[in-house]
Structure formats: structure tokens, C-alpha cells
Design a protein around this motif. Structure first.
Motif, PDB file in Angstrom:
ATOM      1  N   TYR A  70      22.521 -21.495 -38.865  1.00  0.00           N
ATOM      2  CA  TYR A  70      22.491 -21.809 -40.299  1.00  0.00           C
ATOM      3  C   TYR A  70      21.074 -22.122 -40.778  1.00  0.00           C
ATOM      4  O   TYR A  70      20.688 -21.768 -41.900  1.00  0.00           O
ATOM      5  N   GLN A  87      30.383 -11.702 -46.291  1.00  0.00           N
ATOM      6  CA  GLN A  87      30.996 -12.166 -45.040  1.00  0.00           C
ATOM      7  C   GLN A  87      31.490 -10.995 -44.185  1.00  0.00           C
ATOM      8  O   GLN A  87      31.674 -11.147 -42.977  1.00  0.00           O
ATOM      9  N   PHE A 104      27.554 -18.063 -43.974  1.00  0.00           N
ATOM     10  CA  PHE A 104      27.878 -19.152 -43.067  1.00  0.00           C
ATOM     11  C   PHE A 104      29.307 -19.135 -42.523  1.00  0.00           C
ATOM     12  O   PHE A 104      29.637 -19.924 -41.652  1.00  0.00           O
ATOM     13  N   VAL A 143      25.114 -15.723 -36.720  1.00  0.00           N
ATOM     14  CA  VAL A 143      26.426 -16.375 -36.622  1.00  0.00           C
ATOM     15  C   VAL A 143      27.241 -15.705 -35.522  1.00  0.00           C
ATOM     16  O   VAL A 143      27.955 -16.369 -34.758  1.00  0.00           O
ATOM     17  N   GLY A 197      31.179 -23.833 -42.376  1.00  0.00           N
ATOM     18  CA  GLY A 197      30.580 -22.833 -43.259  1.00  0.00           C
ATOM     19  C   GLY A 197      31.050 -22.879 -44.691  1.00  0.00           C
ATOM     20  O   GLY A 197      30.248 -22.702 -45.623  1.00  0.00           O
TER      21      GLY A 197
END
Length: 450
Positions: A169, A357, A398, A407, A425
């Protein structure tokens, strides 16, 4: 798996006017993949393999087009980063750097998490976040056992979770600081022509604020179960003494590492890209016999590479079939003929956060940033009014392993599960959106937006 299949069928039965059949099927496949990845029904790489062979069967893309995701430059950046990280570990340089950092910053869990977040964050403002994370990962793996933690890959250590996610992160947040920090930032700079120094006016305050929040939030979400390094500063001092002077292998590794970082920092002058530089660094470690191919086989998580290639393949399918543009255009049209600036900013950022994402943030920013510049110009605003927050939102990756290579690499350690990545996240994404809007809308930032 039955749930994912049912969801796919349901989405296929929903009418989607103005969208081609391949685009419709791509959205259904997206829903299927997200459920499979989120529930970890099978290994993430297996779901990615399903994505590849299912595309020609359901009419999304030909197999030749589906596998193009594996030719994405980010794959080679990950491979280069993995090899470099293994070389730094094998040479002993990671161990020396670990103890030097702990000697400087302290031995408490809180200080260690701070180091994990800010080390990758500051590096990521100037070099690719994947590389910054890959360089620090061996150090994290050295620190965790010093705290008395055994078998962190079993996923039972809160401290291990906070450390590995802190580095991941932190690398994402640090990239907000400069135009070269992330690919979406570069895309926004290309369209808005915001000067480098102007970006830093709002970028660095945002990056520092997000890193501080990440540090504190991870310490609370994953409260460390350890009190500090076993033996404290005495352990650190005695270990540093036992290491003795730097070995010839460590010196060669350090020179290669600094040379590679130098290439990353000077890309504007050399014309080289970050991806090829990662391979240059990796090959140099082979040439100087610091690692061999057997080390690379062990050091590179090839399952993670397959997983990420499948995710990129799905993202390319959403882009090529027009599904991504259809989703975005429809949502923007729903806001009406004269929506407020803040509403447009929030909606565009939410779209970017949700889609990033599961889709390459480079491809997503290529769609959203030109749209953002056009909207801002039509309303008489500064060109960066929407483009900058959208670029930042494209990097608020995240929530899921497929959102960003770092990630994915954090997940690949085994220290943390998908539900735990979501647990940390989701609040960070919400905070990131709110903080970005506050900083971008501030009197200090507005003149810098162009």
C-alpha cells in the motif's frame, strides 16, 4: 463455483442495449472471475487459466487475442523485480540492509511497519512501485522472524500481514507524489501538460497523508501480536558485528541495484522504459553470477505471473469489446445534463476505483482521462480538474490481488488472505477518495491543476 456460474448466466440474461454480444459476455465473465477470485474457490492462477480458454468458447475473444495479456510489459516488470529481489536476498545484501534499517529506526513493531510503508512509498515516487516493493520484500521477510514469528506463510501473524500490506500500500500511495510515480499519472500529465513541480504541490501532501493513514490503520486492523525484536537492540548490534565488512558479492549487488535505480530515475533522459530496465537489472545479476536460473525458478512466483496475466487478459477484453466504455458512458449519462463538479469527480473516481480492481490501470486511464479532460474543458474548468483525481483513483488499488502487482505479490507470500486484503483495503479506498477530493479542491492545489 456454482455461485460464479449462476451469476454469469444471470448477467447474460440481463438486456444491455447498445452493447455488442462480445462486450455483454465480457461483463458476465468479469462477474464470474471476481466471484472466483474473491472466494478463492480454486487457486487464483487456475481461475486465470479458465478466463483464457473460456473467452473463445463464449465468443468474447479468440484465444490468440486472449493470451495477449501475457505480453503486457507489466508481466516482465514483475519477473525482473522478482529476480532482482531474489538476488538481493541471496547475496546477503537484504540481511545487511535489514539490520542497518532496524538499527536506525528502532525495533518495535510500530516502527517496523512505519519503515515498510515509507521506504516503498518514497522510492515509488521516483521508480515503479512494483520494483520498490520487490526490493523491500526480502527485507520484510528478514524482519518478521526476528520478532519471534515462525511460519508467517501460514497466515496467522497480524504483524506479518501489516508489514507486507504496508509495503504494498505504501508503494501505491507514494506513487501519487510525482508525475512519474504511476502510469495513470503520466497519462494525466500527457493530456493536461501540468508541469512536474506543479504536480508535486498537491501530489506530495496527498502521498504523505495517505502513507501516514496506511501506517496507523494497518497497525489497528492487524494489531501486532509481538512486542519487538527478541533481544532488542543487543540482537541488532551483535548481528551487525557478526556480519563483518561487506562481501564482494554484496558490493556487486549494491552496484547493480544502484545502477538500475539510476536508470529508473533518469528515464526522461535515457528514453528507456521501466519494464526494460527491470530486465536489464535482472540480467546483470545473472551475468555477474550472483544468481543462476535455478534461483530464478525458485524466486519467481510463476503462479502469480499466470494469475496476473489472466487478469490483464480480462481487462483487455473489457476494453477491446467496448464493455468498459459502455459501462462508463452509461454511468456518466445518468448524472444529467448539468451535474456539479464535485459530483462528477466523485462518480468518475468511484468508476475508476471499482474497475481498476480488475483491469489494468493503464488501459483504464487511457479511457477515463481523455473523457475527464473533455468534460472539464466543456464546463470551463482547469484541464486537470477531473483528470488528476481520476488518475489517482486508478491507483487506489488496495482491495484485491488482481488490482496491482504489488498487492498480488503481497498475497503470494501467503501471509495474508483475500478477505484480509479487503478488510484493510476498503476503508483505505474510501479515505483515499475523500482525501484526494479535499486536497485537489483546496485553494493551494487549484492553481497547479493548469
Amino acid at each position: 463455483m456454482p455461485l460464479a456460474i449462476i451469476a454469469f448466466i444471470v448477467v447474460m440474461l440481463i438486456p444491455m442495449k447498445g452493447l455488442s454480444y462480445p462486450g455483454h459476455a465480457a461483463i458476465a465473465l468479469l462477474v464470474f472471475a471476481v466471484i472466483m477470485w474473491a472466494t478463492e474457490t480454486v487457486h487464483l492462477a487456475v481461475t486465470s487459466l479458465i478466463i483464457l480458454f473460456i473467452q473463445p468458447i463464449i465468443g468474447v475473444e479468440s484465444f490468440n487475442n486472449a493470451v495477449i495479456g501475457f505480453a503486457n510489459p507489466i508481466i516482465f516488470l514483475m519477473i525482473g523485480g522478482f529476480i532482482m529481489a531474489e538476488a538481493i536476498r541471496k547475496s546477503g545484501l537484504a540481511t545487511r540492509m535489514t539490520y542497518a534499517m532496524l538499527n536506525k529506526f528502532g525495533t518495535s513493531p510500530d516502527r517496523s511497519i512505519f519503515v515498510a510503508v515509507f521506504s516503498t512509498g518514497i522510492l515509488s515516487a521516483w521508480i515503479e512501485n512494483v520494483v520498490a516493493f520487490a526490493m523491500l520484500l526480502p527485507i520484510i521477510k528478514e524482519i518478521i522472524p526476528l520478532m519471534g514469528i515462525n511460519d508467517p506463510e501460514k497466515g496467522k501473524s497480524n504483524f506479518a500481514k501489516a508489514m507486507v500490506l504496508g509495503a504494498s500500500y505504501g508503494s501505491l500511495a507514494g506513487g501519487f507524489g510525482t508525475e512519474i510515480g504511476t502510469a495513470p499519472n503520466l497519462m494525466a500529465a500527457a493530456y493536461t501538460h501540468i508541469p512536474f513541480a506543479n504536480w508535486m504541490v498537491f501530489g506530495f501532501p496527498l502521498a504523505i497523508a495517505m502513507m501516514l493513514i496506511i501506517w496507523k490503520l494497518l497497525g489497528r486492523v492487524f494489531k501486532p501480536e509481538v512486542s519487538g525484536i527478541v533481544g532488542g537492540t543487543n540482537t541488532i548490534s551483535s548481528k551487525l558485528d557478526s556480519l563483518g565488512p561487506m562481501t564482494k558479492t554484496e558490493k556487486k549487488s549494491l552496484v547493480i541495484l544502484l545502477f538500475t535505480i539510476g536508470l529508473w530515475v533518469t528515464t526522461n533522459w535515457t528514453g528507456l522504459n521501466s519494464y526494460s530496465i527491470a530486465l536489464i537489472g535482472a540480467v546483470l545479476f545473472f551475468i555477474f553470477k550472483i544468481v543462476d536460473w535455478k534461483d530464478a525458478q525458485n524466486g519467481v512466483d510463476w503462479g502469480l505471473i499466470i494469475f496476473f496475466g489472466g487478469a490483464l487478459s480480462l481487462g483487455a477484453a473489457l476494453l477491446n469489446t467496448g464493455a468498459a466504455k459502455w459501462l462508463i458512458s452509461d454511468i456518466v449519462a445518468m448524472m444529467g445534463s448539468n451535474p456539479s463538479t464535485i459530483l462528477i469527480t466523485i462518480v468518475l473516481m468511484i468508476i475508476a476505483v471499482v474497475i481498476t480492481q480488475v483491469m489494468s490501470n493503464i488501459a483504464l486511464s487511457a479511457i477515463l482521462i481523455p473523457l475527464s479532460v473533455t468534460l472539464a474543458s466543456a464546463q470551463g474548468h482547469s484541464v486537470g480538474t477531473y483528470a488528476v483525481p481520476v488518475a489517482i483513483a486508478c491507483s487506489l488499488s488496495f482491495m484485491l490481488p488482481m488490482a496491482d502487482p504489488t498487492v498480488a505479490m503481497a498475497y503470494g507470500t501467503g501471509y495474508v488472505k483475500i478477505k484480509e486484503i479487503l478488510k484493510a483495503g476498503v476503508p483505505l479506498v474510501v479515505i483515499g477518495i475523500v482525501l484526494t477530493i479535499i486536497i485537489i479542491m483546496s485553494p493551494l492545489a487549484k492553481p497547479a491543476l493548469g
